[in-house]
Enzyme design. Structure first.
Site, PDB file in Angstrom:
ATOM      1  N   HIS A  48     -17.122 -90.757  -0.406  1.00  0.00           N
ATOM      2  CA  HIS A  48     -17.701 -91.808   0.452  1.00  0.00           C
ATOM      3  C   HIS A  48     -17.967 -91.248   1.856  1.00  0.00           C
ATOM      4  O   HIS A  48     -19.020 -91.501   2.444  1.00  0.00           O
ATOM      5  CB  HIS A  48     -16.731 -92.990   0.606  1.00  0.00           C
ATOM      6  CG  HIS A  48     -16.440 -93.746  -0.653  1.00  0.00           C
ATOM      7  ND1 HIS A  48     -15.159 -94.094  -1.049  1.00  0.00           N
ATOM      8  CD2 HIS A  48     -17.265 -94.246  -1.610  1.00  0.00           C
ATOM      9  CE1 HIS A  48     -15.214 -94.781  -2.179  1.00  0.00           C
ATOM     10  NE2 HIS A  48     -16.478 -94.876  -2.552  1.00  0.00           N
ATOM     11  N   LYS A  72     -11.240-108.081  -9.687  1.00  0.00           N
ATOM     12  CA  LYS A  72     -10.144-107.192 -10.052  1.00  0.00           C
ATOM     13  C   LYS A  72      -9.105-107.109  -8.926  1.00  0.00           C
ATOM     14  O   LYS A  72      -9.433-107.309  -7.756  1.00  0.00           O
ATOM     15  CB  LYS A  72     -10.680-105.807 -10.408  1.00  0.00           C
ATOM     16  CG  LYS A  72     -11.485-105.158  -9.327  1.00  0.00           C
ATOM     17  CD  LYS A  72     -12.187-103.904  -9.828  1.00  0.00           C
ATOM     18  CE  LYS A  72     -13.087-103.366  -8.722  1.00  0.00           C
ATOM     19  NZ  LYS A  72     -14.003-102.369  -9.100  1.00  0.00           N
ATOM     20  N   ARG A 121     -23.459 -89.999  -8.045  1.00  0.00           N
ATOM     21  CA  ARG A 121     -22.759 -88.737  -8.315  1.00  0.00           C
ATOM     22  C   ARG A 121     -23.307 -88.036  -9.545  1.00  0.00           C
ATOM     23  O   ARG A 121     -23.342 -86.826  -9.632  1.00  0.00           O
ATOM     24  CB  ARG A 121     -21.260 -88.995  -8.540  1.00  0.00           C
ATOM     25  CG  ARG A 121     -20.526 -89.436  -7.295  1.00  0.00           C
ATOM     26  CD  ARG A 121     -19.235 -90.088  -7.626  1.00  0.00           C
ATOM     27  NE  ARG A 121     -19.457 -91.272  -8.470  1.00  0.00           N
ATOM     28  CZ  ARG A 121     -18.541 -92.132  -8.819  1.00  0.00           C
ATOM     29  NH1 ARG A 121     -17.305 -91.952  -8.427  1.00  0.00           N
ATOM     30  NH2 ARG A 121     -18.836 -93.178  -9.570  1.00  0.00           N
ATOM     31  N   SER A 159     -12.773 -93.667  -6.495  1.00  0.00           N
ATOM     32  CA  SER A 159     -11.581 -94.388  -6.032  1.00  0.00           C
ATOM     33  C   SER A 159     -10.634 -94.664  -7.194  1.00  0.00           C
ATOM     34  O   SER A 159      -9.411 -94.568  -7.067  1.00  0.00           O
ATOM     35  CB  SER A 159     -11.980 -95.725  -5.404  1.00  0.00           C
ATOM     36  OG  SER A 159     -12.829 -95.524  -4.322  1.00  0.00           O
TER      37      SER A 159
HETATM   38  O1  PNS Z   1     -18.220 -99.704  -4.967  1.00  0.00           O
HETATM   39  P1  PNS Z   1     -18.740-100.695  -5.960  1.00  0.00           P
HETATM   40  O2  PNS Z   1     -17.610-101.544  -6.476  1.00  0.00           O
HETATM   41  O3  PNS Z   1     -19.545-100.047  -7.061  1.00  0.00           O
HETATM   42  O4  PNS Z   1     -19.744-101.678  -5.149  1.00  0.00           O
HETATM   43  C1  PNS Z   1     -20.449-102.695  -5.820  1.00  0.00           C
HETATM   44  C2  PNS Z   1     -21.147-103.618  -4.810  1.00  0.00           C
HETATM   45  C3  PNS Z   1     -20.183-104.135  -3.772  1.00  0.00           C
HETATM   46  C4  PNS Z   1     -22.252-102.850  -4.086  1.00  0.00           C
HETATM   47  C5  PNS Z   1     -21.783-104.778  -5.627  1.00  0.00           C
HETATM   48  O5  PNS Z   1     -20.830-105.342  -6.459  1.00  0.00           O
HETATM   49  C6  PNS Z   1     -22.366-105.883  -4.755  1.00  0.00           C
HETATM   50  O6  PNS Z   1     -23.357-105.691  -4.102  1.00  0.00           O
HETATM   51  N1  PNS Z   1     -21.713-107.076  -4.749  1.00  0.00           N
HETATM   52  C7  PNS Z   1     -22.125-108.192  -3.929  1.00  0.00           C
HETATM   53  C8  PNS Z   1     -22.645-109.352  -4.785  1.00  0.00           C
HETATM   54  C9  PNS Z   1     -24.124-109.179  -5.042  1.00  0.00           C
HETATM   55  O7  PNS Z   1     -24.942-109.145  -4.146  1.00  0.00           O
HETATM   56  N2  PNS Z   1     -24.449-109.053  -6.328  1.00  0.00           N
HETATM   57  C10 PNS Z   1     -25.787-108.807  -6.780  1.00  0.00           C
HETATM   58  C11 PNS Z   1     -26.086-107.303  -6.699  1.00  0.00           C
HETATM   59  S1  PNS Z   1     -27.484-106.925  -7.633  1.00  0.00           S
END
Ligand code: PNS
Length: 194
Positions: A48, A72, A121, A159
């Site tokens: 990150h 989660k 990645r 993570s």
């Molecule tokens: O690090 P992660 O857990 O892969 O991040 C995922 C994240 C936070 C980018 C994604 O879950 C998100 O954008 N959540 C917010 C809710 C939202 O906008 N959902 C629609 C996305 S298409």
């Protein structure tokens, strides 16, 4: 010319047009450009950090945005995650840490951001990221998703794996910032995470 070569030329022409469009729009937009780098960051890894540093060279401000309402069970609270991000980037004024809930694009618009940065990645990351980027574009066409690759040495770091290794007593030294290594030791009560 083979079918493959002409397909490549067509793709190249498409990319050139797209790049031309992007440079045109760059010239006409305001100079203050903010990007959101969203994620769980549970916890922040050096992968990150690598993306944030690379993103800092493209954008005037990067807001590292921790998603607050995940289903989660997280290891670290949102506040703990924000503290670790802020401590890691205390010497970089262009990096801000914040939390959000609800739709990412709504949050991004509220911060005046023009882009969402995501790290890729490996090809395995691509499908999910591609779906999210297209959904976000549908919801907010003015926000562009920018994919960035971390340094190769972090291409396997996540993570989830870092947490698992630390929980099982393995060393995560060199995979997470110093403050995260320390916080993992503190949280898990182990002496051999580093
Ligand atoms: O690090 P992660 O857990 O892969 O991040 C995922 C994240 C936070 C980018 C994604 O879950 C998100 O954008 N959540 C917010 C809710 C939202 O906008 N959902 C629609 C996305 S298409």
């Amino acid at each position: 010319m083979s079918n493959d070569s002409s397909a490549c030329l067509r793709a190249l022409r498409h990319v050139k047009l797209r790049v031309g469009f992007l440079s045109m729009s760059t010239e006409t937009t305001s100079s203050s450009r903010t990007a959101i780098y969203p994620g769980s960051f549970d916890p922040l890894t050096l992968g990150h950090v690598d993306i944030i540093v690379r993103g800092s060279s493209l954008f005037e401000k990067i807001v590292v945005s921790v998603l607050g309402n995940i289903e989660k069970q997280p290891l670290f609270s949102v506040d703990e995650r924000l503290e670790m991000i802020r401590e890691t980037f205390s010497d970089r004024s262009s990096v801000e840490a914040d939390s959000f809930s609800g739709l990412l694009v709504e949050y991004a618009l509220s911060k005046g951001a023009t882009a969402i940065v995501r790290g890729i990645r490996a090809i395995s990351d691509f499908e999910y990221e591609f779906q999210m980027a297209l959904m976000n574009r549908r919801l907010a066409p003015s926000i562009e998703t920018v994919f960035m690759m971390p340094a190769e040495e972090y291409s396997y770091v996540s993570s989830r794996l870092v947490t698992e290794v630390a929980m099982l007593g393995g060393s995560v030294h060199g995979l997470v910032p110093g403050v995260v290594e320390w916080r993992l030791k503190e949280k898990l009560g182990r002496s051999n995470t580093g």
